[in-house]
Design a protein around this motif. Sequence first.
Motif, PDB file in Angstrom:
ATOM      1  N   CYS A  78      60.551  32.488  63.489  1.00  0.00           N
ATOM      2  CA  CYS A  78      61.624  33.498  63.443  1.00  0.00           C
ATOM      3  C   CYS A  78      62.771  33.104  64.364  1.00  0.00           C
ATOM      4  O   CYS A  78      63.940  33.222  63.998  1.00  0.00           O
ATOM      5  CB  CYS A  78      61.076  34.869  63.834  1.00  0.00           C
TER       6      CYS A  78
ATOM      7  N   GLY B 147      60.683  39.255  59.135  1.00  0.00           N
ATOM      8  CA  GLY B 147      59.802  38.480  60.001  1.00  0.00           C
ATOM      9  C   GLY B 147      59.501  39.275  61.253  1.00  0.00           C
ATOM     10  O   GLY B 147      60.025  40.376  61.451  1.00  0.00           O
ATOM     11  N   CYS B 148      58.640  38.705  62.114  1.00  0.00           N
ATOM     12  CA  CYS B 148      58.280  39.436  63.337  1.00  0.00           C
ATOM     13  C   CYS B 148      59.432  39.427  64.335  1.00  0.00           C
ATOM     14  O   CYS B 148      59.513  40.288  65.206  1.00  0.00           O
ATOM     15  CB  CYS B 148      57.011  38.847  63.963  1.00  0.00           C
ATOM     16  N   GLY B 149      60.325  38.432  64.211  1.00  0.00           N
ATOM     17  CA  GLY B 149      61.472  38.357  65.107  1.00  0.00           C
ATOM     18  C   GLY B 149      61.186  37.681  66.437  1.00  0.00           C
ATOM     19  O   GLY B 149      62.112  37.493  67.240  1.00  0.00           O
ATOM     20  N   ARG B 150      59.933  37.305  66.697  1.00  0.00           N
ATOM     21  CA  ARG B 150      59.576  36.765  68.011  1.00  0.00           C
ATOM     22  C   ARG B 150      58.897  35.395  67.965  1.00  0.00           C
ATOM     23  O   ARG B 150      58.881  34.680  68.953  1.00  0.00           O
ATOM     24  CB  ARG B 150      58.625  37.735  68.725  1.00  0.00           C
ATOM     25  N   CYS B 151      58.304  35.023  66.843  1.00  0.00           N
ATOM     26  CA  CYS B 151      57.536  33.764  66.808  1.00  0.00           C
ATOM     27  C   CYS B 151      58.511  32.575  66.715  1.00  0.00           C
ATOM     28  O   CYS B 151      59.695  32.748  66.447  1.00  0.00           O
ATOM     29  CB  CYS B 151      56.565  33.778  65.627  1.00  0.00           C
TER      30      CYS B 151
HETATM   31 ZN    ZN Z   1      57.885  35.622  63.162  1.00  0.00          ZN
END
Ligand code: ZN
Length: 342
Positions: free
Chosen positions: A99, A92-96
């Motif tokens: 996530c 995943g993006c790790g920030r949204c």
């Molecule tokens: Zn994300």
Amino acid sequence: MRAATIRAHGGPEVVEVGEVPEPRPGPGQVAVDVRAAALNHLDLWVRRGWPGLHVSFPHVLGSDVAGVVAEVGPGVDAPRPGDAVVLSPGIGCGRCPRCLAGEENLCRRYTIIGEHVAGGQAERIVVPARNALPKPPALSFEEAAAVPLTFLTAWHALAGRARVRTGETVLVHAAGSGVGVAAVQIAKLLGARVIATAGSDAKLEKARALGADELVNYETTDFVHEVRRLTDRRGVEVVLEHVGKKTWEGSILAAALGGRIVTVGATTGWDPVTDLRHVFYRQLSILGSTMGSAAELALVLRFVVEGKLRPVVDRVLPLAAVRDAQALLADRAQFGKIVLTP
Ligand SMILES: [Zn+2]
């Protein structure tokens, strides 16, 4: 480095084993020396391609990887070089918000190792450091590589989406497949009675050894009829659907009133017919499920360590045999996972 790649989308002939540039870890990434990489049906889908899949060729295949950390990029304090790891296949993006909630498989930028980004059927792979989980010491690299994608898929589908409860009956199609092997064990762990289908009696006996309560040979019997017979005509509370077109209409008929059908894949085709009368009148829930979170994978690995779930390795082949391995998978000639070693 040597890698199993596709130079274009197409049939078995586009798969090659050859030299590609060795990837180097960037900030937040680790490079892992691959010791074992398992195949999935996803490999076959990626090889054939689909509208919306954009990869850069040559594309390295392979989503399920176990190995040893070789090098870490800037800013990575764990894992360390020399650590044995098994990779969580989803990124995943790790920030949204998704996530941050630990639901990276709902991230809009979610991708799978070997799907949109370079995979691990190679001598080395680079992934985000957070995807490298400690390999359970009791597992060989081959066994560890046989866990992630299919067990994660089956866990999230049955425990997370369908919320299987003690005493319910679960129908698991194609119990000899990677997802099937995982789903039979997970449904049992969740307290369900399991009806398993497979295309041969030999596979069904192996499914029984994994805990399946009832066995249905879908080549010699009609599985809907058998499910009704085995459930006193009620049908099953939960169907784990990953076969697609060939079984979909039967899966709907095999579900009990108020039943849940959780679909995680469509090996035989993604455009089956759905008779909506059965869905609304019998108040069925059709649930989609894709992969799972790294937290769920960590939980699955704990059950593996405790001996409550076990990976099943059908056979181990050298990386050079990737075409043969794909052919075995396409022909459903295996029970469990086919693993490659570079
Ligand atoms: Zn994300």
